[in-house]
Design an enzyme around this catalytic site. Structure first.
Site, PDB file in Angstrom:
ATOM      1  N   CYS A   1     108.982  89.819  96.085  1.00  0.00           N
ATOM      2  CA  CYS A   1     108.282  88.597  95.673  1.00  0.00           C
ATOM      3  C   CYS A   1     107.297  88.234  96.782  1.00  0.00           C
ATOM      4  O   CYS A   1     107.295  88.857  97.854  1.00  0.00           O
ATOM      5  CB  CYS A   1     109.293  87.466  95.504  1.00  0.00           C
ATOM      6  SG  CYS A   1     110.074  87.059  97.072  1.00  0.00           S
TER       7      CYS A   1
ATOM      8  N   HIS B   1     114.579  82.650 104.309  1.00  0.00           N
ATOM      9  CA  HIS B   1     115.420  81.525 103.878  1.00  0.00           C
ATOM     10  C   HIS B   1     115.336  80.336 104.839  1.00  0.00           C
ATOM     11  O   HIS B   1     115.901  79.288 104.564  1.00  0.00           O
ATOM     12  CB  HIS B   1     116.905  81.925 103.847  1.00  0.00           C
ATOM     13  CG  HIS B   1     117.164  83.210 103.167  1.00  0.00           C
ATOM     14  ND1 HIS B   1     116.973  83.379 101.838  1.00  0.00           N
ATOM     15  CD2 HIS B   1     117.614  84.400 103.632  1.00  0.00           C
ATOM     16  CE1 HIS B   1     117.292  84.616 101.510  1.00  0.00           C
ATOM     17  NE2 HIS B   1     117.672  85.262 102.579  1.00  0.00           N
TER      18      HIS B   1
ATOM     19  N   CYS C   1     109.745  81.274 103.772  1.00  0.00           N
ATOM     20  CA  CYS C   1     108.887  81.265 102.581  1.00  0.00           C
ATOM     21  C   CYS C   1     108.313  79.858 102.370  1.00  0.00           C
ATOM     22  O   CYS C   1     109.045  78.866 102.492  1.00  0.00           O
ATOM     23  CB  CYS C   1     109.702  81.681 101.364  1.00  0.00           C
ATOM     24  SG  CYS C   1     108.754  81.535  99.842  1.00  0.00           S
TER      25      CYS C   1
ATOM     26  N   GLU D   1     119.724  79.447 103.193  1.00  0.00           N
ATOM     27  CA  GLU D   1     118.690  78.479 102.773  1.00  0.00           C
ATOM     28  C   GLU D   1     119.299  77.072 102.660  1.00  0.00           C
ATOM     29  O   GLU D   1     118.713  76.087 103.121  1.00  0.00           O
ATOM     30  CB  GLU D   1     118.101  78.915 101.417  1.00  0.00           C
ATOM     31  CG  GLU D   1     117.041  77.953 100.894  1.00  0.00           C
ATOM     32  CD  GLU D   1     116.521  78.336  99.508  1.00  0.00           C
ATOM     33  OE1 GLU D   1     116.415  79.543  99.210  1.00  0.00           O
ATOM     34  OE2 GLU D   1     116.223  77.421  98.727  1.00  0.00           O
TER      35      GLU D   1
ATOM     36  N   THR E   1     116.154  77.514  95.910  1.00  0.00           N
ATOM     37  CA  THR E   1     115.072  78.148  95.136  1.00  0.00           C
ATOM     38  C   THR E   1     115.537  79.140  94.073  1.00  0.00           C
ATOM     39  O   THR E   1     114.872  79.320  93.068  1.00  0.00           O
ATOM     40  CB  THR E   1     114.126  78.915  96.088  1.00  0.00           C
ATOM     41  OG1 THR E   1     114.928  79.704  96.964  1.00  0.00           O
ATOM     42  CG2 THR E   1     113.230  78.005  96.873  1.00  0.00           C
TER      43      THR E   1
ATOM     44  N   SER F   1     113.975  91.121  96.720  1.00  0.00           N
ATOM     45  CA  SER F   1     113.864  91.852  97.987  1.00  0.00           C
ATOM     46  C   SER F   1     114.165  93.345  97.798  1.00  0.00           C
ATOM     47  O   SER F   1     114.569  94.025  98.724  1.00  0.00           O
ATOM     48  CB  SER F   1     114.780  91.222  99.041  1.00  0.00           C
ATOM     49  OG  SER F   1     116.034  90.928  98.486  1.00  0.00           O
TER      50      SER F   1
HETATM   51  S1  SF4 Z   1     111.582  81.268  97.388  1.00  0.00           S
HETATM   52 FE1  SF4 Z   1     112.650  83.183  97.751  1.00  0.00          FE
HETATM   53  S2  SF4 Z   1     112.392  84.311  95.825  1.00  0.00           S
HETATM   54 FE2  SF4 Z   1     110.876  82.674  95.812  1.00  0.00          FE
HETATM   55  S3  SF4 Z   1     108.978  83.572  96.632  1.00  0.00           S
HETATM   56 FE3  SF4 Z   1     110.110  82.634  98.340  1.00  0.00          FE
HETATM   57  S4  SF4 Z   1     111.361  84.268  99.204  1.00  0.00           S
HETATM   58 FE4  SF4 Z   1     110.718  84.914  97.166  1.00  0.00          FE
END
Ligand code: SF4
Length: 287
Positions: A12, A74, A96, A126, A164, A267
């Protein structure tokens, strides 16, 4: 016979960003490069990165020398970030942006004295990081059934967020609970913090699971989003298999199955997807 490969596969956006950052630093860095906990939840990718000199540690105390340290996608709890800064390590933040946004939301809600309900897995990194941003005002809900017990003692002001990678359907049930008359005298702020990629993959996973005879969900067994995809698929397809690599495929008992679905977590690298597709073709299609 047919193989239905999901459209939303492989890394992702957040994982790709973390991987690009780490690859760039590993290529040019003369200092040790650390990650506190696995950078991403895929054991095969981690093994490869460790061979390329990424040092994965579980505690800050294991970082002996000066160097660079990666914050994984995370995120990490606030107190860990403070300790890393004190150690004078160069921090490369691969959190992220979708996760970062929730950290900011939680932090702001805590400052305004809201009770923060986090829908997610208590022990997931996370969620652990989000709890740290709530400054003691968070309650973690793992299951819809826990709601009534957990919200007792909540403030008049409640903020709701989700990890998420939680299932859209489950989060919707929680949202409906907070929109019920039970809360008419409270101020409830609801934030849909599910990652858009996760939502797309979950919708596609359900569709593929309904349309096929057997589904392989590829991704780390420690990966929350992959586990969730496997759970969703098994609701609609009892022949659902969560695998990490092609070696785990055993199709002896499924020769007569005509439609095979292949879905991946966020991942899962391309090379593993290719190996799985090849192995399925060989086993079932004789190709
Ligand atoms: S929140 Fe997690 S699954 Fe969504 S884009 Fe970010 S890393 Fe990827």
């Amino acid at each position: 016979m047919e193989i239905i490969l999901a459209k939303n596969i492989g890394f992702c956006f957040g994982v790709k960003r973390a991987m690009d950052l780490v690859t760039a630093h590993l290529n040019k860095s003369k200092e040790p490069v650390y990650t506190l906990g696995p950078l991403i939840h895929n054991p095969q990718v981690m093994e490869k990165l460790e061979k390329e000199n990424l040092v994965c540690v579980s505690k800050i105390e294991q970082i002996k020398k000066r160097g660079k340290v990666f914050i994984r996608s995370h995120g990490v709890p606030r107190e860990i970030l403070t300790k890393l800064k004190r150690k004078k390590l160069k921090i490369i933040d691969a959190t992220c942006p979708y996760v970062k946004r929730i950290q900011h939301l939680v932090n702001n809600l805590a400052k305004k004295n809201y009770t923060i309900i986090i829908f997610g897995k208590r022990n997931h990194p996370e969620v652990e990081a989000l709890v740290s941003y709530a400054q003691g005002k968070a309650k973690v809900i793992e299951k819809v059934e826990d709601l009534t017990r957990q919200i007792s003692g909540a403030n008049k002001k409640i903020g709701l967020v989700a990890q998420t990678t939680q299932a859209t359907e489950d989060f919707q049930k929680i949202i409906s609970f907070f929109q019920s008359p039970l809360f008419q005298n409270k101020e409830v702020k609801i934030y849909n913090t599910l990652c858009p990629t996760t939502k797309k993959r979950q919708t596609e996973a359900e569709k593929i699971a309904r349309e096929t005879d057997l589904v392989f969900v590829i991704g780390g067994k420690n990966s929350s989003n992959t586990t969730r995809l496997a759970e969703i698929c098994s609701r609609y397809q009892r022949n659902t298999f969560h695998i990490e690599t092609a070696e785990e495929i055993d199709l002896k008992n499924f020769k007569r199955k005509t439609k095979i679905g292949i879905i991946t977590g966020a991942s899962t690298p391309e090379w593993i997807i290719k190996e799985v597709v090849e192995r399925v073709k060989k086993s079932i299609l004789g190709g």
